[in-house]
Design a protein around this motif. Structure first.
Motif, PDB file in Angstrom:
ATOM      1  N   VAL A 286      94.568  10.325  34.525  1.00 19.71           N
ATOM      2  CA  VAL A 286      94.187  10.266  35.835  1.00 19.71           C
ATOM      3  C   VAL A 286      95.079  11.075  36.570  1.00 19.71           C
ATOM      4  CG1 VAL A 286      93.630   8.806  37.882  1.00 19.71           C
ATOM      5  CG2 VAL A 286      92.845   8.128  35.537  1.00 19.71           C
ATOM      6  N   LYS A 287      96.403  11.021  36.508  1.00 14.32           N
ATOM      7  CA  LYS A 287      97.422  11.682  37.381  1.00 14.32           C
ATOM      8  C   LYS A 287      97.240  13.061  37.153  1.00 14.32           C
ATOM      9  CE  LYS A 287     100.895  12.629  40.198  1.00 14.32           C
ATOM     10  NZ  LYS A 287     100.632  12.623  41.379  1.00 14.32           N
ATOM     11  N   ILE A 288      96.958  13.413  35.515  1.00 14.43           N
ATOM     12  CA  ILE A 288      96.919  15.008  35.311  1.00 14.43           C
ATOM     13  C   ILE A 288      95.511  15.562  35.744  1.00 14.43           C
ATOM     14  CG2 ILE A 288      96.261  16.448  33.117  1.00 14.43           C
ATOM     15  CD1 ILE A 288      98.529  14.849  31.864  1.00 14.43           C
ATOM     16  N   GLU A 289      94.570  14.765  35.786  1.00 12.55           N
ATOM     17  CA  GLU A 289      93.105  15.280  36.220  1.00 12.55           C
ATOM     18  C   GLU A 289      93.414  15.513  37.906  1.00 12.55           C
ATOM     19  OE1 GLU A 289      90.224  12.464  35.300  1.00 12.55           O
ATOM     20  OE2 GLU A 289      89.807  13.297  33.375  1.00 12.55           O
ATOM     21  N   ASP A 290      93.943  14.407  38.631  1.00 17.44           N
ATOM     22  CA  ASP A 290      94.212  14.732  40.037  1.00 17.44           C
ATOM     23  C   ASP A 290      94.977  16.050  40.291  1.00 17.44           C
ATOM     24  OD1 ASP A 290      92.721  12.349  40.747  1.00 17.44           O
ATOM     25  OD2 ASP A 290      94.463  11.214  41.046  1.00 17.44           O
ATOM     26  N   LEU A 291      95.943  16.394  39.549  1.00 14.74           N
ATOM     27  CA  LEU A 291      96.492  17.573  39.708  1.00 14.74           C
ATOM     28  C   LEU A 291      96.140  18.614  39.509  1.00 14.74           C
ATOM     29  CD1 LEU A 291     100.169  16.027  38.145  1.00 14.74           C
ATOM     30  CD2 LEU A 291      99.806  16.849  40.590  1.00 14.74           C
ATOM     31  N   PHE A 292      95.115  18.725  38.614  1.00 14.94           N
ATOM     32  CA  PHE A 292      94.290  19.821  38.049  1.00 14.94           C
ATOM     33  C   PHE A 292      93.271  20.154  39.569  1.00 14.94           C
ATOM     34  CE2 PHE A 292      94.998  19.680  33.725  1.00 14.94           C
ATOM     35  CZ  PHE A 292      95.393  20.895  33.483  1.00 14.94           C
ATOM     36  N   VAL A 293      92.852  19.007  39.769  1.00 12.11           N
ATOM     37  CA  VAL A 293      91.935  19.013  40.990  1.00 12.11           C
ATOM     38  C   VAL A 293      92.670  19.487  42.154  1.00 12.11           C
ATOM     39  CG1 VAL A 293      90.560  17.737  42.488  1.00 12.11           C
ATOM     40  CG2 VAL A 293      90.112  17.309  40.024  1.00 12.11           C
ATOM     41  N   ASP A 294      93.829  19.036  42.598  1.00 15.76           N
ATOM     42  CA  ASP A 294      94.494  19.437  43.668  1.00 15.76           C
ATOM     43  C   ASP A 294      94.912  21.208  43.501  1.00 15.76           C
ATOM     44  OD1 ASP A 294      94.681  16.865  44.435  1.00 15.76           O
ATOM     45  OD2 ASP A 294      96.662  16.593  44.085  1.00 15.76           O
ATOM     46  N   ILE A 295      95.122  21.532  42.194  1.00 14.90           N
ATOM     47  CA  ILE A 295      95.160  22.956  42.077  1.00 14.90           C
ATOM     48  C   ILE A 295      94.185  23.677  42.556  1.00 14.90           C
ATOM     49  CG2 ILE A 295      95.516  24.881  40.551  1.00 14.90           C
ATOM     50  CD1 ILE A 295      97.548  22.744  38.927  1.00 14.90           C
ATOM     51  N   VAL A 296      92.805  23.237  42.080  1.00 17.64           N
ATOM     52  CA  VAL A 296      91.625  24.058  42.395  1.00 17.64           C
ATOM     53  C   VAL A 296      91.454  23.911  44.000  1.00 17.64           C
ATOM     54  CG1 VAL A 296      89.108  23.662  42.264  1.00 17.64           C
ATOM     55  CG2 VAL A 296      90.481  23.554  40.279  1.00 17.64           C
ATOM     56  N   SER A 297      91.657  22.803  44.726  1.00 16.78           N
ATOM     57  CA  SER A 297      91.485  22.460  45.885  1.00 16.78           C
ATOM     58  C   SER A 297      92.463  23.338  46.887  1.00 16.78           C
ATOM     59  CB  SER A 297      91.773  21.130  46.336  1.00 16.78           C
ATOM     60  OG  SER A 297      90.798  20.031  45.936  1.00 16.78           O
ATOM     61  N   LEU A 298      93.563  23.185  46.678  1.00 16.42           N
ATOM     62  CA  LEU A 298      94.645  24.228  47.252  1.00 16.42           C
ATOM     63  C   LEU A 298      94.252  25.620  47.066  1.00 16.42           C
ATOM     64  CD1 LEU A 298      97.848  22.176  46.551  1.00 16.42           C
ATOM     65  CD2 LEU A 298      96.877  22.340  48.837  1.00 16.42           C
ATOM     66  N   ALA A 299      93.873  26.084  46.092  1.00 18.13           N
ATOM     67  CA  ALA A 299      93.743  27.764  45.905  1.00 18.13           C
ATOM     68  C   ALA A 299      92.431  27.846  46.695  1.00 18.13           C
ATOM     69  CB  ALA A 299      93.450  27.739  44.298  1.00 18.13           C
ATOM     70  N   ASN A 300      91.303  26.977  46.404  1.00 22.11           N
ATOM     71  CA  ASN A 300      90.257  27.354  47.222  1.00 22.11           C
ATOM     72  C   ASN A 300      90.396  27.185  48.710  1.00 22.11           C
ATOM     73  OD1 ASN A 300      87.782  25.838  48.915  1.00 22.11           O
ATOM     74  ND2 ASN A 300      86.980  27.123  47.164  1.00 22.11           N
ATOM     75  N   ASP A 301      91.292  26.293  49.189  1.00 21.65           N
ATOM     76  CA  ASP A 301      91.552  26.350  50.591  1.00 21.65           C
ATOM     77  C   ASP A 301      92.478  27.476  50.995  1.00 21.65           C
ATOM     78  OD1 ASP A 301      90.146  24.073  50.633  1.00 21.65           O
ATOM     79  OD2 ASP A 301      91.930  22.731  51.440  1.00 21.65           O
ATOM     80  N   LEU A 302      93.229  28.118  50.222  1.00 17.64           N
ATOM     81  CA  LEU A 302      94.076  29.404  50.672  1.00 17.64           C
ATOM     82  C   LEU A 302      92.934  30.793  50.685  1.00 17.64           C
ATOM     83  CD1 LEU A 302      97.270  28.962  48.431  1.00 17.64           C
ATOM     84  CD2 LEU A 302      97.126  29.272  50.882  1.00 17.64           C
ATOM     85  N   TYR A 303      92.096  30.590  49.471  1.00 16.09           N
ATOM     86  CA  TYR A 303      91.177  31.691  49.449  1.00 16.09           C
ATOM     87  C   TYR A 303      90.300  31.917  50.514  1.00 16.09           C
ATOM     88  CZ  TYR A 303      93.551  32.176  44.847  1.00 16.09           C
ATOM     89  OH  TYR A 303      94.557  32.259  44.107  1.00 16.09           O
ATOM     90  N   SER A 304      89.472  30.407  50.825  1.00 17.69           N
ATOM     91  CA  SER A 304      88.185  30.381  51.737  1.00 17.69           C
ATOM     92  C   SER A 304      88.715  30.407  53.186  1.00 17.69           C
ATOM     93  CB  SER A 304      87.611  29.293  51.457  1.00 17.69           C
ATOM     94  OG  SER A 304      88.319  28.003  51.801  1.00 17.69           O
ATOM     95  N   TYR A 305      90.056  30.416  53.512  1.00 21.12           N
ATOM     96  CA  TYR A 305      90.471  30.318  54.952  1.00 21.12           C
ATOM     97  C   TYR A 305      90.182  31.241  55.889  1.00 21.12           C
ATOM     98  CZ  TYR A 305      93.070  28.491  58.924  1.00 21.12           C
ATOM     99  OH  TYR A 305      93.430  28.305  60.101  1.00 21.12           O
ATOM    100  N   ARG A 306      90.264  32.525  55.152  1.00 15.64           N
ATOM    101  CA  ARG A 306      89.685  33.795  55.908  1.00 15.64           C
ATOM    102  C   ARG A 306      88.318  33.643  56.353  1.00 15.64           C
ATOM    103  NH1 ARG A 306      90.805  39.992  53.793  1.00 15.64           N
ATOM    104  NH2 ARG A 306      89.236  40.586  55.239  1.00 15.64           N
ATOM    105  N   LYS A 307      87.619  33.583  55.428  1.00 16.82           N
ATOM    106  CA  LYS A 307      86.123  33.324  55.503  1.00 16.82           C
ATOM    107  C   LYS A 307      85.626  32.365  56.763  1.00 16.82           C
ATOM    108  CE  LYS A 307      81.791  32.594  52.973  1.00 16.82           C
ATOM    109  NZ  LYS A 307      81.268  31.194  53.032  1.00 16.82           N
ATOM    110  N   GLU A 308      86.592  31.199  56.280  1.00 15.65           N
ATOM    111  CA  GLU A 308      86.138  30.196  57.287  1.00 15.65           C
ATOM    112  C   GLU A 308      86.479  30.400  58.776  1.00 15.65           C
ATOM    113  OE1 GLU A 308      88.043  26.758  55.412  1.00 15.65           O
ATOM    114  OE2 GLU A 308      86.588  26.698  53.895  1.00 15.65           O
ATOM    115  N   CYS A 309      87.727  31.176  58.809  1.00 11.95           N
ATOM    116  CA  CYS A 309      88.191  31.600  60.162  1.00 11.95           C
ATOM    117  C   CYS A 309      87.151  32.338  60.682  1.00 11.95           C
ATOM    118  CB  CYS A 309      89.298  32.287  60.096  1.00 11.95           C
ATOM    119  SG  CYS A 309      90.897  31.135  60.056  1.00 11.95           S
TER     120      CYS A 309
END
Length: 189
Positions: A56-79
């Protein structure tokens, strides 16, 4: 997704990064891809193995990687769209744990990038600490982790290569990836 839509419309002014990531793990949609991958690869992993705290912890960490990457990449568009309420970078401004000054955009981007790097390190440590579930289950778990890694890499690659987030020319030039600079050139915003 409904929770994310509500958060975008009426953001919680007291949200912390910890609370945000807990919500984000359920709204990013990565877990469905993990389930699909298990089905495609016919990985019949028993529930007691999938529900093991280390898995479960490994899955959470993988999901966190996707989330953080997405938030970095999408921030410009969202701005550009005026829709940054449901993003780690925005939440970092208001969470006292970051020590950021109000509206320190580059600081929040750097903080998010550093968190991304820490999660990557934590994931590698967690994979090394994974217990044995027996020879046949270990083989399935190894294949599962490889498949989830491919899903995460594919999601990040898609985010960078598609036109959705405006990288590589859609809204101007993007510097070579270094720290959080892939979000956008701060000086041109």
């Amino acid at each position: 997704m409904a929770k994310e839509a509500v958060d975008r419309e009426t953001p919680d002014p007291d949200i912390t990064l910890e609370k945000y990531m807990k919500i984000r793990r359920d709204t990013i949609g990565a877990r469905q891809l993990f389930d699909l991958g298990r089905w495609i690869y016919d990985l019949d992993i028993p529930c007691e193995v999938l529900m093991h705290p280390d898995i479960v912890k490994i899955e959470d960490l993988f999901v966190d990687i996707v989330s953080l990457a997405n938030d970095l990449y999408s921030y410009r568009k969202e701005c550009f769209e005026g829709d940054t309420n449901h993003n780690y970078i925005t939440v970092a401004f208001g969470d006292p744990v970051t020590g950021l000054r109000e509206n320190d955009l580059q600081g929040a981007i750097d903080y998010t990038y550093q968190k991304f790097c820490q999660v990557m390190t934590d994931l590698e440590d967690q994979k090394k600490a994974l217990p044995s579930f027996g020879e046949s289950e270990d083989a399935r778990v190894t294949k599962y982790i490889e498949m989830v890694t491919d899903v995460v890499i594919g999601t990040i690659q898609w985010s960078l290569e598609c036109g959705r987030y405006g990288h590589f020319g859609m809204f101007g030039t993007v510097k070579a990836p270094n720290w959080g600079d892939v979000v956008f050139d701060i000086d041109s915003f």
